[in-house]
Design a protein around this motif. Structure first.
Motif, PDB file in Angstrom:
ATOM      1  N   GLN A   1       0.915  -0.739   0.090  1.00 20.61           N
ATOM      2  CA  GLN A   1       0.324   0.189   0.215  1.00 20.61           C
ATOM      3  C   GLN A   1       1.054   1.373   0.128  1.00 20.61           C
ATOM      4  OE1 GLN A   1      -2.929   0.219   3.309  1.00 20.61           O
ATOM      5  NE2 GLN A   1      -3.823  -2.216   2.883  1.00 20.61           N
ATOM      6  N   ASN A   2       2.273   1.163   0.655  1.00 17.07           N
ATOM      7  CA  ASN A   2       2.828   2.259   1.160  1.00 17.07           C
ATOM      8  C   ASN A   2       3.501   2.437  -0.248  1.00 17.07           C
ATOM      9  OD1 ASN A   2       2.353   2.931   3.337  1.00 17.07           O
ATOM     10  ND2 ASN A   2       4.194   1.285   3.717  1.00 17.07           N
ATOM     11  N   LEU A   3       3.998   1.219  -1.202  1.00 20.28           N
ATOM     12  CA  LEU A   3       4.578   1.617  -2.338  1.00 20.28           C
ATOM     13  C   LEU A   3       3.608   2.120  -3.572  1.00 20.28           C
ATOM     14  CD1 LEU A   3       7.414   0.865  -4.497  1.00 20.28           C
ATOM     15  CD2 LEU A   3       6.025  -1.274  -4.958  1.00 20.28           C
ATOM     16  N   ALA A   4       2.230   1.465  -3.277  1.00 21.53           N
ATOM     17  CA  ALA A   4       0.851   2.070  -4.514  1.00 21.53           C
ATOM     18  C   ALA A   4       0.822   3.914  -4.370  1.00 21.53           C
ATOM     19  CB  ALA A   4       0.274   1.816  -3.889  1.00 21.53           C
ATOM     20  N   ASP A   5       1.017   3.760  -2.878  1.00 25.79           N
ATOM     21  CA  ASP A   5       0.765   5.567  -2.659  1.00 25.79           C
ATOM     22  C   ASP A   5       1.906   6.620  -3.145  1.00 25.79           C
ATOM     23  OD1 ASP A   5      -1.381   5.399  -1.325  1.00 25.79           O
ATOM     24  OD2 ASP A   5      -0.871   6.708   0.853  1.00 25.79           O
ATOM     25  N   LEU A   6       2.977   5.812  -3.338  1.00 27.94           N
ATOM     26  CA  LEU A   6       4.332   5.966  -3.868  1.00 27.94           C
ATOM     27  C   LEU A   6       4.381   6.653  -5.558  1.00 27.94           C
ATOM     28  CD1 LEU A   6       7.210   7.385  -2.616  1.00 27.94           C
ATOM     29  CD2 LEU A   6       8.802   5.857  -3.444  1.00 27.94           C
ATOM     30  N   LEU A   7       3.655   5.867  -6.044  1.00 30.16           N
ATOM     31  CA  LEU A   7       4.361   5.882  -7.189  1.00 30.16           C
ATOM     32  C   LEU A   7       2.760   6.112  -7.510  1.00 30.16           C
ATOM     33  CD1 LEU A   7       5.460   2.278  -7.860  1.00 30.16           C
ATOM     34  CD2 LEU A   7       6.225   3.978  -8.017  1.00 30.16           C
ATOM     35  N   GLY A   8       2.086   6.912  -6.902  1.00 30.22           N
ATOM     36  CA  GLY A   8       0.539   7.388  -7.325  1.00 30.22           C
ATOM     37  C   GLY A   8      -0.653   5.979  -7.697  1.00 30.22           C
ATOM     38  N   VAL A   9      -0.131   4.826  -7.371  1.00 32.87           N
ATOM     39  CA  VAL A   9      -1.035   4.049  -8.280  1.00 32.87           C
ATOM     40  C   VAL A   9      -2.434   3.709  -7.327  1.00 32.87           C
ATOM     41  CG1 VAL A   9      -1.703   1.412  -8.361  1.00 32.87           C
ATOM     42  CG2 VAL A   9       1.022   2.785  -8.894  1.00 32.87           C
ATOM     43  N   PRO A  10      -3.569   3.974  -7.776  1.00 29.29           N
ATOM     44  CA  PRO A  10      -4.948   4.559  -7.535  1.00 29.29           C
ATOM     45  C   PRO A  10      -5.368   3.183  -6.583  1.00 29.29           C
ATOM     46  CG  PRO A  10      -4.898   4.824  -9.592  1.00 29.29           C
ATOM     47  CD  PRO A  10      -3.435   3.944  -9.500  1.00 29.29           C
ATOM     48  N   ALA A  11      -6.287   3.275  -4.902  1.00 30.97           N
ATOM     49  CA  ALA A  11      -6.273   2.530  -4.431  1.00 30.97           C
ATOM     50  C   ALA A  11      -6.618   0.987  -4.714  1.00 30.97           C
ATOM     51  CB  ALA A  11      -7.267   2.868  -3.314  1.00 30.97           C
ATOM     52  N   ALA A  12      -6.991   1.280  -5.836  1.00 28.73           N
ATOM     53  CA  ALA A  12      -8.483  -0.062  -6.572  1.00 28.73           C
ATOM     54  C   ALA A  12      -7.714  -1.481  -7.009  1.00 28.73           C
ATOM     55  CB  ALA A  12      -9.866   0.385  -7.601  1.00 28.73           C
ATOM     56  N   ASP A  13      -5.884  -0.624  -7.763  1.00 26.42           N
ATOM     57  CA  ASP A  13      -5.442  -1.429  -8.824  1.00 26.42           C
ATOM     58  C   ASP A  13      -4.182  -2.014  -7.902  1.00 26.42           C
ATOM     59  OD1 ASP A  13      -6.712  -0.535 -10.143  1.00 26.42           O
ATOM     60  OD2 ASP A  13      -5.259   0.810 -11.216  1.00 26.42           O
ATOM     61  N   ARG A  14      -4.169  -1.965  -6.683  1.00 30.04           N
ATOM     62  CA  ARG A  14      -3.403  -2.469  -5.564  1.00 30.04           C
ATOM     63  C   ARG A  14      -3.235  -3.774  -5.523  1.00 30.04           C
ATOM     64  NH1 ARG A  14      -4.700   1.170  -0.478  1.00 30.04           N
ATOM     65  NH2 ARG A  14      -3.799   3.665  -1.359  1.00 30.04           N
ATOM     66  N   ALA A  15      -4.184  -5.169  -5.944  1.00 30.87           N
ATOM     67  CA  ALA A  15      -3.966  -6.383  -6.039  1.00 30.87           C
ATOM     68  C   ALA A  15      -3.224  -6.380  -7.642  1.00 30.87           C
ATOM     69  CB  ALA A  15      -5.998  -6.648  -5.943  1.00 30.87           C
ATOM     70  N   LEU A  16      -3.348  -5.008  -8.290  1.00 28.26           N
ATOM     71  CA  LEU A  16      -2.257  -6.005  -9.152  1.00 28.26           C
ATOM     72  C   LEU A  16      -0.814  -5.977  -8.917  1.00 28.26           C
ATOM     73  CD1 LEU A  16      -4.519  -3.775 -12.403  1.00 28.26           C
ATOM     74  CD2 LEU A  16      -4.105  -6.201 -12.459  1.00 28.26           C
ATOM     75  N   LEU A  17      -0.373  -4.787  -8.021  1.00 33.38           N
ATOM     76  CA  LEU A  17       1.349  -4.697  -8.396  1.00 33.38           C
ATOM     77  C   LEU A  17       1.571  -6.125  -6.706  1.00 33.38           C
ATOM     78  CD1 LEU A  17       1.354  -1.374  -6.298  1.00 33.38           C
ATOM     79  CD2 LEU A  17       1.454  -2.111  -9.065  1.00 33.38           C
ATOM     80  N   LEU A  18       0.288  -6.251  -6.358  1.00 32.15           N
ATOM     81  CA  LEU A  18       0.751  -7.438  -5.137  1.00 32.15           C
ATOM     82  C   LEU A  18       0.584  -9.492  -6.597  1.00 32.15           C
ATOM     83  CD1 LEU A  18       0.379  -9.597  -2.494  1.00 32.15           C
ATOM     84  CD2 LEU A  18      -1.762 -10.031  -2.813  1.00 32.15           C
ATOM     85  N   HIS A  19      -0.005  -9.147  -6.898  1.00 30.15           N
ATOM     86  CA  HIS A  19      -0.587 -10.072  -8.109  1.00 30.15           C
ATOM     87  C   HIS A  19       1.382 -10.827  -9.354  1.00 30.15           C
ATOM     88  CE1 HIS A  19      -1.451 -13.075 -11.442  1.00 30.15           C
ATOM     89  NE2 HIS A  19      -1.596 -12.208 -12.536  1.00 30.15           N
ATOM     90  N   TRP A  20       2.060  -8.855  -9.295  1.00 27.81           N
ATOM     91  CA  TRP A  20       3.080  -8.749 -10.287  1.00 27.81           C
ATOM     92  C   TRP A  20       4.360  -9.128  -9.258  1.00 27.81           C
ATOM     93  CZ3 TRP A  20       0.817  -3.941 -12.250  1.00 27.81           C
ATOM     94  CH2 TRP A  20      -0.095  -4.212 -13.195  1.00 27.81           C
TER      95      TRP A  20
END
Ligand code: HEM
Length: 407
Positions: free
Chosen positions: A148-167
């Protein structure tokens, strides 16, 4: 021969006895790479286990290249190499230096510190959710936190966080049956998760995110990367996508390992924890000591570029060299009483963030996350171990997949 290659060894624990014997008797030793499960055999490599040698290899890119064979122990498919070399991690100076000058500005301390309050609020919320009951630290708290912190830092919207985990699971966890999302080809052979074909969806996503940040700039790292300019040069679209990919994998599993690793150090050293509770100023050195005793990255690979001597061995161009951070950190030649967790240890020149040209770009953000999380944790009752920890099957990431605890 002492085996320190098999990823399953690290699932049982760090092979400290073998590493110590190698440091003492054969600091640069030949390791075989037998076939394991569905993974084919490799050509073998030199394992570097002493602190001074590890540091030397990391600081001598002209002798020990990150580009020739990239930086993972397993050899990439030669057809994928040109693609993999577009990632800064897998470049050598001067190309690496050019790219590094372009991206460094995105990670200014001022920008990072702006995320501190959000990072702390996240630690509070995740710990509140498990207050007063036994819980599994990685699964319920620390796995989500860096993502979640990384998503914030990168500016990835909250709704797309699951994608980050998957990758990140697909690329890092692939040696572990529990985390692996291994794709196979028509003949049932595993497809390298880092091959371009496996990453198309992530690159499409990165391109779309960059387009959005160009249209609607924000104070995040992706926006900064889109607008970065040095001497009239900018990142190309291809460089930007590759860098996004690197941040997703480099910025997630590492912190995800560091936090339970740090907590495990506290659980085993209640006296040190008491000292830290009584003296919050100790946190800075304690975090460095946590990264020493539990380096999130176990190893990194280089390839010999020209004839070199190391630890009394003659290394030939093309030889694979693997440095063991986890061994360097317990080298008695460098760290007095290395198995002791000393929250005030100084000096403490650990190599957890690497050394030389590729020194971790996210180190300040990693330390910030550890600082906020541990500060919050230490306001709460002490934790106790409540079951057997479980470790990731990997010779790369020092992962803890389960750590049952109670307050
Ligand atoms: C405790 C957490 C972390 C650890 C232990 C860690 C460790 C490392 C290490 C050892 C390297 C050097 C690799 C080499 O020698 O080839 C590295 C490079 C890198 N790290 Fe980290 N990292 C952490 C967190 C992060 C975070 C949070 C980010 C991003 C937000 C990040 C981004 C990068 C990047 C971009 C590089 C490549 C730099 C280059 O090639 O010039 N890391 N990291």
């Amino acid at each position: 021969m002492l085996d320190i290659f098999d990823p399953r060894t690290f699932a049982r624990g760090i092979p400290h006895d073998a590493l110590r014997t190698l440091r003492d008797t054969e600091p640069v030793s030949w390791q075989h790479e037998p076939e394991i499960g569905i993974w084919p055999a490799g050509p073998g490599f030199w394992a570097v286990t002493r602190y001074d040698d590890v540091r030397h290899v990391l600081r001598a890119p002209a002798d020990f290249s990150s580009a020739l064979g990239a930086t993972q122990i397993r050899d990439p498919d030669p057809a994928d190499l040109p693609f993999i070399r577009r990632m800064i991690l897998n470049m050598d100076p001067p190309e690496q230096v050019r790219l590094r000058r372009l991206v460094t500005g995105a990670f200014t301390r001022r920008r990072l510190e702006r995320f501190a309050a959000a990072v702390r609020a996240r630690a509070v919320a995740l710990l509140d959710a498990v207050a007063g009951r036994p819980f599994d630290l990685p699964r319920e708290v620390t796995d989500d936190f860096p993502l979640q912190n990384l998503a914030d830092l990168l500016g990835v919207p909250a709704a797309d966080r699951a994608l980050l985990l998957h990758w990140t699971n697909r690329v890092i966890g692939y040696q572990d049956p529990e985390h692996a999302e291994v794709a196979t080809d028509a003949a049932g052979r595993p497809v390298n998760p880092r091959s371009p074909a496996q990453l198309a969806d992530m690159f499409d996503y990165a391109a779309a995110l960059a387009a959005r940040k160009r249209a609607e700039p924000a104070d995040d790292v992706m926006t900064a990367l889109c607008h970065a300019e040095v001497d009239g040069q900018r990142l190309t679209d291809a460089e930007l996508k590759m860098f996004f990919f690197l941040l997703v994998v480099a910025g997630n599993d590492t912190v995800r390992s560091a936090l339970p690793g740090g907590v495990l150090a506290l659980l085993g050293n209640p006296e040190a924890e008491r000292r830290m509770r009584g003296d919050p100023a100790l946190l800075g050195t304690a975090i460095e000591e946590m990264l020493r005793v539990h380096p999130p990255v176990l190893t990194f690979r280089r390839t010999v570029a020209r004839p070199a001597e190391l630890g009394g061995r003659q290394l030939a161009p093309g030889d694979k060299v693997v440095v063991y951070h986890v061994s360097a950190h317990y080298d008695e030649r460098r760290f007095p009483d290395p198995f002791r967790f000393d929250p005030a240890r100084e000096p403490n020149e650990h190599l957890a963030f690497g050394q030389g040209p590729h020194l971790c770009l996210g180190a300040a953000f990693a330390r910030l996350q550890m600082r906020e999380f541990l500060t919050e944790l230490l306001t709460r009752p002490p934790l106790h171990l409540d079951g057997e920890p479980r470790r990731l099957t990997s010779n790369f990431i020092n992962g803890i997949t389960s750590l049952p605890v109670r307050w």
